[in-house]
Design a protein around this motif. Structure first.
Motif, PDB file in Angstrom:
ATOM      1  N   ALA A   1       0.840  -1.204   0.000  1.00 21.10           N
ATOM      2  CA  ALA A   1       0.000   0.000   0.000  1.00 21.10           C
ATOM      3  C   ALA A   1       0.875   1.254   0.000  1.00 21.10           C
ATOM      4  O   ALA A   1       0.543   2.245  -0.662  1.00 21.10           O
ATOM      5  N   ASP A   2       1.995   1.204   0.708  1.00 25.93           N
ATOM      6  CA  ASP A   2       2.906   2.357   0.744  1.00 25.93           C
ATOM      7  C   ASP A   2       3.522   2.626  -0.636  1.00 25.93           C
ATOM      8  O   ASP A   2       3.670   3.782  -1.032  1.00 25.93           O
ATOM      9  N   GLN A   3       3.883   1.573  -1.356  1.00 26.89           N
ATOM     10  CA  GLN A   3       4.446   1.750  -2.702  1.00 26.89           C
ATOM     11  C   GLN A   3       3.409   2.351  -3.648  1.00 26.89           C
ATOM     12  O   GLN A   3       3.732   3.264  -4.416  1.00 26.89           O
ATOM     13  N   VAL A   4       2.185   1.850  -3.590  1.00 24.61           N
ATOM     14  CA  VAL A   4       1.130   2.377  -4.464  1.00 24.61           C
ATOM     15  C   VAL A   4       0.855   3.831  -4.110  1.00 24.61           C
ATOM     16  O   VAL A   4       0.737   4.690  -4.986  1.00 24.61           O
ATOM     17  N   ARG A   5       0.798   4.137  -2.837  1.00 23.07           N
ATOM     18  CA  ARG A   5       0.535   5.519  -2.412  1.00 23.07           C
ATOM     19  C   ARG A   5       1.652   6.450  -2.863  1.00 23.07           C
ATOM     20  O   ARG A   5       1.401   7.569  -3.322  1.00 23.07           O
ATOM     21  N   ALA A   6       2.896   6.006  -2.743  1.00 27.78           N
ATOM     22  CA  ALA A   6       4.033   6.826  -3.177  1.00 27.78           C
ATOM     23  C   ALA A   6       3.973   7.073  -4.682  1.00 27.78           C
ATOM     24  O   ALA A   6       4.241   8.186  -5.147  1.00 27.78           O
ATOM     25  N   MET A   7       3.610   6.056  -5.447  1.00 23.05           N
ATOM     26  CA  MET A   7       3.490   6.216  -6.899  1.00 23.05           C
ATOM     27  C   MET A   7       2.382   7.210  -7.226  1.00 23.05           C
ATOM     28  O   MET A   7       2.558   8.077  -8.086  1.00 23.05           O
ATOM     29  N   MET A   8       1.253   7.118  -6.534  1.00 24.01           N
ATOM     30  CA  MET A   8       0.157   8.059  -6.758  1.00 24.01           C
ATOM     31  C   MET A   8       0.604   9.493  -6.482  1.00 24.01           C
ATOM     32  O   MET A   8       0.279  10.411  -7.234  1.00 24.01           O
ATOM     33  N   ARG A   9       1.361   9.669  -5.425  1.00 20.49           N
ATOM     34  CA  ARG A   9       1.859  10.998  -5.072  1.00 20.49           C
ATOM     35  C   ARG A   9       2.778  11.537  -6.165  1.00 20.49           C
ATOM     36  O   ARG A   9       2.667  12.693  -6.567  1.00 20.49           O
ATOM     37  N   GLU A  10       3.665  10.683  -6.672  1.00 18.38           N
ATOM     38  CA  GLU A  10       4.600  11.099  -7.731  1.00 18.38           C
ATOM     39  C   GLU A  10       3.863  11.428  -9.024  1.00 18.38           C
ATOM     40  O   GLU A  10       4.206  12.394  -9.706  1.00 18.38           O
ATOM     41  N   VAL A  11       2.860  10.630  -9.378  1.00 19.90           N
ATOM     42  CA  VAL A  11       2.073  10.906 -10.580  1.00 19.90           C
ATOM     43  C   VAL A  11       1.351  12.235 -10.417  1.00 19.90           C
ATOM     44  O   VAL A  11       1.348  13.082 -11.320  1.00 19.90           O
ATOM     45  N   HIS A  12       0.747  12.449  -9.261  1.00 22.56           N
ATOM     46  CA  HIS A  12       0.049  13.705  -8.987  1.00 22.56           C
ATOM     47  C   HIS A  12       0.989  14.889  -9.136  1.00 22.56           C
ATOM     48  O   HIS A  12       0.667  15.894  -9.779  1.00 22.56           O
ATOM     49  N   GLU A  13       2.168  14.778  -8.561  1.00 23.28           N
ATOM     50  CA  GLU A  13       3.143  15.869  -8.630  1.00 23.28           C
ATOM     51  C   GLU A  13       3.600  16.122 -10.061  1.00 23.28           C
ATOM     52  O   GLU A  13       3.784  17.277 -10.458  1.00 23.28           O
ATOM     53  N   ALA A  14       3.773  15.048 -10.849  1.00 18.19           N
ATOM     54  CA  ALA A  14       4.185  15.214 -12.247  1.00 18.19           C
ATOM     55  C   ALA A  14       3.114  15.953 -13.034  1.00 18.19           C
ATOM     56  O   ALA A  14       3.416  16.856 -13.824  1.00 18.19           O
ATOM     57  N   VAL A  15       1.853  15.603 -12.832  1.00 15.56           N
ATOM     58  CA  VAL A  15       0.761  16.295 -13.526  1.00 15.56           C
ATOM     59  C   VAL A  15       0.714  17.753 -13.081  1.00 15.56           C
ATOM     60  O   VAL A  15       0.580  18.660 -13.900  1.00 15.56           O
ATOM     61  N   LEU A  16       0.849  17.976 -11.799  1.00 13.19           N
ATOM     62  CA  LEU A  16       0.798  19.335 -11.267  1.00 13.19           C
ATOM     63  C   LEU A  16       1.909  20.206 -11.876  1.00 13.19           C
ATOM     64  O   LEU A  16       1.682  21.364 -12.234  1.00 13.19           O
ATOM     65  N   ARG A  17       3.120  19.625 -12.046  1.00 15.30           N
ATOM     66  CA  ARG A  17       4.248  20.371 -12.617  1.00 15.30           C
ATOM     67  C   ARG A  17       4.064  20.665 -14.095  1.00 15.30           C
ATOM     68  O   ARG A  17       4.554  21.675 -14.592  1.00 15.30           O
ATOM     69  N   THR A  18       3.402  19.777 -14.806  1.00 20.09           N
ATOM     70  CA  THR A  18       3.412  19.867 -16.266  1.00 20.09           C
ATOM     71  C   THR A  18       2.110  20.330 -16.906  1.00 20.09           C
ATOM     72  O   THR A  18       2.101  20.633 -18.101  1.00 20.09           O
ATOM     73  N   VAL A  19       1.037  20.388 -16.149  1.00 22.65           N
ATOM     74  CA  VAL A  19      -0.269  20.766 -16.704  1.00 22.65           C
ATOM     75  C   VAL A  19      -0.795  21.955 -15.911  1.00 22.65           C
ATOM     76  O   VAL A  19      -0.714  21.981 -14.690  1.00 22.65           O
ATOM     77  N   ASN A  20      -1.334  22.896 -16.588  1.00 19.31           N
ATOM     78  CA  ASN A  20      -1.864  24.088 -15.934  1.00 19.31           C
ATOM     79  C   ASN A  20      -3.217  23.766 -15.291  1.00 19.31           C
ATOM     80  O   ASN A  20      -4.271  23.947 -15.906  1.00 19.31           O
ATOM     81  N   THR A  21      -3.179  23.260 -14.064  1.00 20.82           N
ATOM     82  CA  THR A  21      -4.405  22.902 -13.352  1.00 20.82           C
ATOM     83  C   THR A  21      -4.186  23.052 -11.858  1.00 20.82           C
ATOM     84  O   THR A  21      -3.058  23.237 -11.395  1.00 20.82           O
ATOM     85  N   LYS A  22      -5.250  22.958 -11.120  1.00 16.46           N
ATOM     86  CA  LYS A  22      -5.179  23.013  -9.658  1.00 16.46           C
ATOM     87  C   LYS A  22      -5.001  21.602  -9.099  1.00 16.46           C
ATOM     88  O   LYS A  22      -5.517  20.634  -9.661  1.00 16.46           O
ATOM     89  N   SER A  23      -4.315  21.514  -7.981  1.00 15.12           N
ATOM     90  CA  SER A  23      -4.052  20.230  -7.350  1.00 15.12           C
ATOM     91  C   SER A  23      -5.343  19.441  -7.113  1.00 15.12           C
ATOM     92  O   SER A  23      -5.409  18.244  -7.369  1.00 15.12           O
ATOM     93  N   GLU A  24      -6.365  20.127  -6.653  1.00 16.58           N
ATOM     94  CA  GLU A  24      -7.627  19.440  -6.309  1.00 16.58           C
ATOM     95  C   GLU A  24      -8.392  18.945  -7.533  1.00 16.58           C
ATOM     96  O   GLU A  24      -9.370  18.204  -7.404  1.00 16.58           O
ATOM     97  N   HIS A  25      -7.945  19.315  -8.714  1.00 13.83           N
ATOM     98  CA  HIS A  25      -8.612  18.853  -9.938  1.00 13.83           C
ATOM     99  C   HIS A  25      -7.993  17.579 -10.513  1.00 13.83           C
ATOM    100  O   HIS A  25      -8.545  16.988 -11.433  1.00 13.83           O
ATOM    101  N   ILE A  26      -6.867  17.166  -9.972  1.00 13.83           N
ATOM    102  CA  ILE A  26      -6.159  15.992 -10.491  1.00 13.83           C
ATOM    103  C   ILE A  26      -6.738  14.726  -9.872  1.00 13.83           C
ATOM    104  O   ILE A  26      -6.906  14.636  -8.662  1.00 13.83           O
TER     105      ILE A  26
END
Length: 74
Positions: free
Chosen positions: A14-39
């Motif tokens: 569960a920790d590995q999956v959660r860490a991957m989700m966090r990294e994916v979220h951060e990558a989208v946040l860095r590269t797409v013009n959107t708000k964190s709560e919309h991802i």
């Protein structure tokens, strides 16, 4: 509203999956013009017996790799 779907063979913690989700979220946040709560990030875990590459399931590949590892250790 970005939606990212990730499909993984089951077997990660569960920790590995959660860490991957966090990294994916951060990558989208860095590269797409959107708000964190919309991802949205969805992770689907497939049983290793239900995922095949070629004609071998992931669980069959695991068994082959385990047998090869045991032979090398002898």
């Amino acid at each position: 509203m970005p939606l990212v779907e990730v499909t993984l063979a089951e077997g990660r913690s569960a920790d590995q999956v959660r860490a991957m989700m966090r990294e994916v979220h951060e990558a989208v946040l860095r590269t797409v013009n959107t708000k964190s709560e919309h991802i949205r990030v969805i992770v689907r875990e497939v049983p290793r017996t239900h995922w095949a590459t070629g004609d071998l399931t992931v669980s069959e590949m695991d068994a082959q790799n385990s047998a090869s590892q045991q032979v090398r250790e002898q």
